[in-house]
Every structure is written in C-alpha cells, then in structure tokens.
Motif scaffolding. Structure first.
Motif, PDB file in Angstrom:
ATOM      1  N   GLY A  49      -8.197  -1.981  -1.866  1.00 16.80           N
ATOM      2  CA  GLY A  49      -6.757  -1.750  -1.815  1.00 16.80           C
ATOM      3  C   GLY A  49      -6.100  -1.294  -3.111  1.00 16.80           C
ATOM      4  N   GLN A  50      -6.589  -1.767  -4.240  1.00 20.66           N
ATOM      5  CA  GLN A  50      -5.930  -1.449  -5.513  1.00 20.66           C
ATOM      6  C   GLN A  50      -6.669  -0.405  -6.338  1.00 20.66           C
ATOM      7  OE1 GLN A  50      -3.002  -2.456  -5.996  1.00 20.66           O
ATOM      8  NE2 GLN A  50      -3.101  -3.725  -4.159  1.00 20.66           N
ATOM      9  N   ILE A  51      -7.721   0.160  -5.781  1.00 22.88           N
ATOM     10  CA  ILE A  51      -8.583   1.032  -6.575  1.00 22.88           C
ATOM     11  C   ILE A  51      -7.965   2.424  -6.718  1.00 22.88           C
ATOM     12  CG2 ILE A  51     -10.889   2.039  -6.785  1.00 22.88           C
ATOM     13  CD1 ILE A  51     -10.753  -1.077  -6.988  1.00 22.88           C
ATOM     14  N   ASP A  52      -7.944   2.911  -7.942  1.00 25.26           N
ATOM     15  CA  ASP A  52      -7.479   4.273  -8.211  1.00 25.26           C
ATOM     16  C   ASP A  52      -8.314   4.843  -9.368  1.00 25.26           C
ATOM     17  OD1 ASP A  52      -6.482   3.004 -10.453  1.00 25.26           O
ATOM     18  OD2 ASP A  52      -4.384   3.112  -9.828  1.00 25.26           O
ATOM     19  N   THR A  90      -7.589   5.147 -12.448  1.00 28.69           N
ATOM     20  CA  THR A  90      -7.528   4.278 -13.635  1.00 28.69           C
ATOM     21  C   THR A  90      -8.615   3.200 -13.556  1.00 28.69           C
ATOM     22  OG1 THR A  90      -5.143   4.631 -13.694  1.00 28.69           O
ATOM     23  CG2 THR A  90      -5.990   2.786 -14.978  1.00 28.69           C
ATOM     24  N   VAL A  91      -8.758   2.629 -12.387  1.00 33.06           N
ATOM     25  CA  VAL A  91      -9.759   1.565 -12.228  1.00 33.06           C
ATOM     26  C   VAL A  91     -11.174   2.156 -12.292  1.00 33.06           C
ATOM     27  CG1 VAL A  91     -10.583  -0.306 -10.752  1.00 33.06           C
ATOM     28  CG2 VAL A  91      -8.145   0.234 -10.820  1.00 33.06           C
ATOM     29  N   SER A 123       0.840  -1.199   0.000  1.00 31.50           N
ATOM     30  CA  SER A 123       0.000   0.000   0.000  1.00 31.50           C
ATOM     31  C   SER A 123       0.881   1.257   0.000  1.00 31.50           C
ATOM     32  CB  SER A 123      -0.967  -0.040   1.185  1.00 31.50           C
ATOM     33  OG  SER A 123      -1.939   0.961   1.032  1.00 31.50           O
ATOM     34  N   TYR A 176     -11.958   2.608 -15.828  1.00 30.03           N
ATOM     35  CA  TYR A 176     -12.085   1.298 -16.482  1.00 30.03           C
ATOM     36  C   TYR A 176     -13.438   0.649 -16.188  1.00 30.03           C
ATOM     37  CZ  TYR A 176     -10.946  -3.645 -17.468  1.00 30.03           C
ATOM     38  OH  TYR A 176     -10.948  -4.934 -17.936  1.00 30.03           O
ATOM     39  N   PHE A 234     -11.295  -5.751 -10.606  1.00 33.08           N
ATOM     40  CA  PHE A 234     -11.456  -4.719 -11.640  1.00 33.08           C
ATOM     41  C   PHE A 234     -12.491  -5.191 -12.675  1.00 33.08           C
ATOM     42  CE2 PHE A 234      -6.613  -3.554 -11.262  1.00 33.08           C
ATOM     43  CZ  PHE A 234      -6.800  -3.225  -9.938  1.00 33.08           C
ATOM     44  N   THR A 279      -5.111  -2.892 -16.970  1.00 31.49           N
ATOM     45  CA  THR A 279      -6.091  -2.236 -17.861  1.00 31.49           C
ATOM     46  C   THR A 279      -5.421  -1.336 -18.896  1.00 31.49           C
ATOM     47  OG1 THR A 279      -6.416  -0.227 -16.529  1.00 31.49           O
ATOM     48  CG2 THR A 279      -7.703  -2.160 -15.901  1.00 31.49           C
ATOM     49  N   GLU A 298       4.964  -0.807  -2.950  1.00 28.18           N
ATOM     50  CA  GLU A 298       3.789  -1.111  -3.759  1.00 28.18           C
ATOM     51  C   GLU A 298       3.175   0.179  -4.301  1.00 28.18           C
ATOM     52  OE1 GLU A 298       0.489  -3.109  -1.840  1.00 28.18           O
ATOM     53  OE2 GLU A 298      -0.709  -2.844  -3.644  1.00 28.18           O
ATOM     54  N   ARG A 299       2.527   0.966  -3.447  1.00 31.37           N
ATOM     55  CA  ARG A 299       1.853   2.174  -3.949  1.00 31.37           C
ATOM     56  C   ARG A 299       2.603   3.463  -3.624  1.00 31.37           C
ATOM     57  NH1 ARG A 299      -4.695   1.605  -4.182  1.00 31.37           N
ATOM     58  NH2 ARG A 299      -4.489   3.547  -5.306  1.00 31.37           N
ATOM     59  N   PHE A 324       3.444  -5.579  -6.829  1.00 37.06           N
ATOM     60  CA  PHE A 324       3.574  -6.729  -5.904  1.00 37.06           C
ATOM     61  C   PHE A 324       3.525  -8.007  -6.718  1.00 37.06           C
ATOM     62  CE2 PHE A 324      -0.867  -5.401  -5.995  1.00 37.06           C
ATOM     63  CZ  PHE A 324      -1.505  -6.560  -6.388  1.00 37.06           C
ATOM     64  N   PRO A 361      -0.662  -1.888 -10.555  1.00 32.32           N
ATOM     65  CA  PRO A 361      -1.533  -2.994 -10.981  1.00 32.32           C
ATOM     66  C   PRO A 361      -2.655  -2.534 -11.918  1.00 32.32           C
ATOM     67  CG  PRO A 361      -1.226  -3.038  -8.621  1.00 32.32           C
ATOM     68  CD  PRO A 361      -0.618  -1.761  -9.099  1.00 32.32           C
ATOM     69  N   SER A 362      -3.207  -1.340 -11.641  1.00 30.29           N
ATOM     70  CA  SER A 362      -4.309  -0.905 -12.503  1.00 30.29           C
ATOM     71  C   SER A 362      -3.794  -0.628 -13.908  1.00 30.29           C
ATOM     72  CB  SER A 362      -4.996   0.325 -11.909  1.00 30.29           C
ATOM     73  OG  SER A 362      -4.088   1.397 -11.756  1.00 30.29           O
ATOM     74  N   MET A 363      -2.601  -0.072 -14.018  1.00 35.96           N
ATOM     75  CA  MET A 363      -2.024   0.192 -15.343  1.00 35.96           C
ATOM     76  C   MET A 363      -1.622  -1.116 -16.019  1.00 35.96           C
ATOM     77  SD  MET A 363       1.183   0.740 -17.020  1.00 35.96           S
ATOM     78  CE  MET A 363       2.286   0.827 -15.634  1.00 35.96           C
TER      79      MET A 363
END
Lengths: 420, 220
Positions: free
Chosen positions: B186-189, B191-192, A317, B195, B160, A367, A339-340, A397, A362-364
């Motif tokens: 935890g992984q949401i930003d 970009t998500v 995080s 999407y 996602f 997606t 990680e973030r 990660f 991870p989002s990049m």
C-alpha cells in the motif's frame, strides 16, 4: 482541578485555532494555514518508550502526548491518548480482531488488523432481519472473548406472556453468567480508559488546543467489508450476493448514522473522522463504486450534515478517479483528507466544495530529510494555500511511526514559514 | 486461441465475463461428463485469465474481478488436476521461479496472495512463504530453492526498514546478483524502492506479473 481550566489567554489561543478550522470548512481562507497533528505509535518514539508502554501506561502516554502538543503547537490534534492507550481495553474485552504488542506482535510493533470472515455470506439474511440479535448471539462472541457465552442470549422479539417469562431461562446458564461478568469487568476498564482520555482532551483544551474531531465513524460498505465479511469475501459478494449486500449496506448506514450522531453530540465537537478503506481507484470499477459504495456514504454524509455535523472522510490510497463523483456534496460542509491522491489535483476538482487535509507522503516523512519535507510543504502552500485553497496541512494518514522527529519539526516549521 | 471449438470459446467467455455459475457448470460438464482433457481445460482457464488481466490493465476490471476469477479457477483446478494423467513432457513449462513473502513485522497478506495467484496463473512457479517472514527464512529459501525473482510484500510503514534490511542481507550473503527483487504494498513508491535497494516496485498484481515476465525475457 485547576490544570483543566482554560486561562483567558488559553481561551484566546483556543478560539483562534478553532476558528481556523471552521474557516477552512466554510471555504474561507483562515489567517494562516492550520497544521493538524495525528499520531499514534510515533509518540512512543518521541517519548522514548516502547509501543507496549504507550498502549498500557495511561499516565506516561498522557504526559508524552501533552509534551508533543506543547512542542509542535498544532492548530488541532486528534485525541492522542484515545488513539494510543488501548492495550488494557483490548485485553479486558478479549478483542480478537487485532494483534497488538504482547498479544501476537512484539513490544515495538504496531497493532495490526486481522482480515477474516467474521460473518459468512449465508448470514446476510440474519444480520438484515435482526441486527441486534445477530450482534448479541454471533458477532460479539466472534470478535470479543468476553462475549463468548452470549450465543444463547434470548431473542426477545416474538416472546409474549408466559413465553416472555420462560424465555429468560438462558440467563440462568452458568457459562452466560461468567461471560456477563467478563463483559461487566471489561466495561469497567472501558470506563477507566475513557476517563483518562476525557481528562487528557480537557487538559489539552485548557492549554488552548482543540481536538480536530470528537468522534469517528465508518462508511457503510467499509464497515461490512472490513469488520464483517473480510476483504475477499466482500469482493465476491459484489457478484454473488448483490441484493443482500445492498440491503445490508442500507441497514448499516441507518445504524451508523444513529450511532455517529449520538457519539458526536455527546462530545460537543461537530467534526466526525471517517477513515475510508474501499473507495480507492483500484479497488472497484466506477460502476461498482457508484452502485455499492458511494450512494450509501453520500447519504450518510448528508444525514450527518443535517444534524449539524461535519464529516471528515480520510480517503485512503489513491482516489483520483473518484474525485468527480465524491464532489457531489453541499459546499462548505465537509473536510476531505486524502492519503495518496495528489492534493493539488484534488484542489482543482474540489476546491469550491470541501476543505482539504493532508498529505505529506509516508515514504518521504520516514526516509526523507527535513529539506525534503520543507520542499513538499512549500509545494502545497504554493499550489493550494496561496491560490486560496482551504487546506489543513497534515501527513497522509498520521505521522508514520518511524518518522524522524526532525522531519516532524520541519513539517510544522515550514508551514509557519510559508503560510503564516 | 484461434483453434478453439464453440464450447471451449464459451467457457473462456463465461470465465472472462465473470459468469461464475455458467462457467463452473460448463467446466464440470466438460471434465466429468464429456471427458475433456484436463490440461486443455486448464489452458482455456489461462486464456480467460489473459483476457481478465488485459481488462485489468485497461481499467475495465478491478480487484473484485481478479478475486472472483481466482476463485473460479481454483474450483475448476481442483476438479481438473486429479484427472491429469502425467505423460512425459506434457507438464507445461514454467516461466520462472518466484519466491514471495511479507517482510518481518508485517502481518498483511491480501495483496501478496493476489500477486502470488496471478503469477501462478501466468505460468510462474510460486513459493509463498507467508507473513512476518524473518530475513533468515528468505535466505534459507533462496539457498535451497534458487528463485529467479524474490517478491517482498508489506503494507505498514515499518516494512520499509524490514525490506531494506532483508535486501541488505542478500548483499551480505553475496546472493543479491542471482535474482531480481521486487517490492509491493500500500505505501510503496519510487522513494521506497530507492531506499530499500529493490530492483523494481509494482502497484498491483498485473504489474508484478509484467515485471517478472520482462525479467524472464517474456513479452509482457
């Protein structure tokens, strides 16, 4: 077995790759920016098999993992088989802390941890007074089906003379005997698993690729929070059981250090991977962090460094607000994987202290497009590597399970394009 | 809060300062021995939570304080609620209805539970439909319960696609415009968010409350 022997050419390649890693650790700029490969279920996508097969089929998983290493030529990778092919050992031990394909989740879903209270707050005193007894009688039966029946395993301390003889009686119990057999069978499966993992690790080494780490560990607070008390239980303990919590953390630190040094020495690889779960900015106040979390982990890192090991925490995080605190380690001895936390920001604060690893988002990765990946790699090269930073490029990660293969190619290609 | 007597002010302070033993003892005494109005005690609890939420936003409090506050309020609520004698119009008006769940494939719920609790304590009617929620279950709940906001939670990267699929199904059902969709985990930003097609994302429980308040036209 000839395929496990390093050719002279492979040895040159292996040594060059490993030197890049050690140069980074020593805060010297390597001849090129190393790229690390960490993947678990993404390998199933890459190899066209189900997640379940990846977990259960040792041969297929070894073949796919080797193919991935040969295609992407990372400077180092994790033990890809060790991190994936866990289905049979989970099953043999009756592991209860995870759900995995065929056991609670579908064939194409990743394993997921079950956050529970595996130890009650009232049990701190018992854990602290006799950790071994607590493990045998309570903890192991709670987390492994195979150990159900060990609840009455004799507590030896205090026994003497005839008491030491009569104290053996619980071992004659039928339920205990059944459990013992299950544990022995599980140990056989663990031996099979570790043999496969060892062979794959050796094979990859023979091909010229080092493992980034040989062993893994946990931070004292995190191990208690995640695997004993559960998330909300631990957060309440910060108010309700401060003293016992600190005592338990200290006990856990001593035992983690002992276990970690033994494991790391057995592998011959000095780098110890330590995923960090409870350090993020939002998870506790700076005061709580400096009271409950950081002192024990810092001491643990120093103990590992004293044993000639290289701690490699993965700060999960966003830990931006912790950077000034976690900077307090000797220079050139650790790898911090983020990680973030923005690596550029981390470099500003920690650049003269620790090597950095990470952290394509991870989002990049999942997606975005290869062009997005290229731009993100270029930014890290421009802002960190080209400024003299000891950066090992990786994802945040590990390669997210859903990442398109072209995005992984872009990560490796762009690293070579911009940083040698 | 200006019209609080000394004892009431003390309860709010104990709660806001995380003095659990003192807060519970005082609340019990007020409710069980001194006959304090249960709705009044619950109102004091909400006042305390406003302070806790504010301190969270200001970076003084963190997750452990939210969790402990939740625990204290649950204990007091369990004592106070059976004592409430319902008079017409006495039930506090809810700000809006929020349906929340962890999307299919994902079994995580710590964050979701904290968000649900914070929404509840801030005056929203919350329906939490659990973890690993299939798309159809969301749709069925929306049809029967008519929420103002739908919150989708997820910790894993697989979430996602589950979120995207769930929101796409809202579109297909022609219901997407009837409520707002927020996502978190935890992984949401951003970009998500883009999407998945959600209206907004939040990185913590207080952000979720503020999003819902803004959508309901309340000052956050």
């Amino acid at each position: 077995m000839s395929d496990l022997v390093q050719t002279p050419e492979a040895k040159v390649a292996y040594d060059a790759r490993w030197k890049r890693i050690l140069d980074c650790v020593a805060l010297k700029q390597a001849d090129r920016m190393p790229v690390i490969m960490y993947a678990t279920y993404w390998l199933a996508k890459y190899g066209g098999i189900s997640y379940k097969e990846l977990m259960y089929d040792y041969e297929k998983t070894k073949e796919i993992a080797e193919r991935a290493v040969l295609e992407f030529e990372p400077d180092a990778c994790i033990s890809l088989v060790g991190a994936s092919a866990l289905g049979r050992v989970f099953e043999a031990t009756g592991y209860k802390q995870l759900q995995w394909p065929g056991h609670g989740v579908g064939d194409n879903q990743p394993y997921q941890y079950l956050d529970r209270e595996y130890m009650k707050a009232e049990e701190y005193a018992e854990l602290i007074a006799d950790p071994t007894g607590f493990y045998l009688n309570k903890y192991l039966p709670r987390i492994f089906g195979a150990f159900e029946g060990f609840e009455n395993f004799p507590v030896f301390p205090g026994m003497f003379y005839f008491r030491a003889i009569t104290g053996l009686r619980p071992l004659a119990n039928k339920e205990f005997r059944k459990a013992l057999q299950k544990v022995l069978d599980a140990a056989d499966e663990v031996d099979v698993y570790m043999t496969h993992v060892g062979l794959w690790n050796k094979r990859i080494g023979a091909l010229g690729f080092p493992l980034i780490n040989g062993s893994a560990s946990g931070a004292p607070y995190d191990v208690l929070a995640d695997y004993f008390r559960g998330a909300t239980g631990m957060m309440k303990d910060l108010f309700r059981h401060k003293e016992q919590l600190l005592e338990a953390i200290d006990m856990m630190r001593r035992n983690l250090v002992r276990m970690t040094i033994a494991n790391a020495k057995a592998t011959g690889n000095p780098i110890v991977f330590i995923p960090i779960h409870w350090a993020p900015d939002a998870f506790m106040s700076p005061k709580q962090f400096e009271t409950f979390w950081w002192p024990s982990f810092r001491q643990m890192m120093l103990d590992l460094i004293d044993a000639d090991l290289i701690p490699m925490p993965l700060w999960e995080s966003d830990c931006t607000k912790r950077l000034e605190i976690i900077k307090d380690v000797p220079p050139g001895k650790c790898i911090y994987w983020f990680e973030r936390t923005d690596i550029v920001k981390a470099y500003e604060v920690l650049g003269d202290r620790v090597a950095l690893r990470g952290n394509l988002s991870p989002s990049m990765m999942t997606t975005g497009t290869p062009a997005d990946v290229d731009a993100a790699v270029k930014r890290l090269v421009d802002e960190v590597w080209n400024k003299g930073g000891s950066l090992m490029l990786d994802t945040a990660f590990g390669i997210p399970d859903e990442t398109p293969i072209d995005n992984v190619r872009a990560m490796f290609d762009s690293a070579r394009k911009y940083a040698g | 809060m200006g019209d609080m007597n000394e004892q009431e002010g003390q309860l709010v302070e104990f709660l806001a300062e995380m003095q659990e033993d003192e807060a519970l003892e005082l609340a019990k005494r007020m409710l069980l021995e001194e006959g304090a109005a249960p709705l009044r005690v619950l109102e004091l609890c909400r006042n305390a939570m406003d302070i806790v939420g504010k301190r969270f936003e200001e970076g003084e409090y963190f997750l452990p304080e939210l969790v402990l506050a939740g625990e204290m309020l649950e204990t007091i609520g369990a004592i106070a609620k059976p004592l409430i004698k319902h008079a017409p119009g006495e039930e506090p008006k809810k700000l809006g209805k929020v349906l929340i769940g962890t999307v299919h494939g994902d079994l995580h719920d710590i964050g979701k539970n904290i968000v649900a609790f914070m929404l509840d304590i801030n005056g929203f009617e919350v329906r939490d439909i659990g973890i690993d929620v299939p798309v159809n279950s969301f749709i069925d709940e929306i049809n029967t319960w008519q929420p103002d906001v739908v919150g989708l939670s997820g910790f894993l990267t697989l979430a996602f696609d589950s979120m995207k699929e769930t929101i796409a199904a809202f579109e297909q059902q022609g219901m997407r415009g009837k409520f707002k969709v927020m996502i978190g985990g935890g992984q949401i930003d951003e970009t998500v968010r883009a999407y998945t097609g959600a209206d907004a994302f939040g990185v913590n429980a207080v952000e979720a409350v503020n999003l819902c308040k803004a959508w309901m036209g309340e000052a956050a």
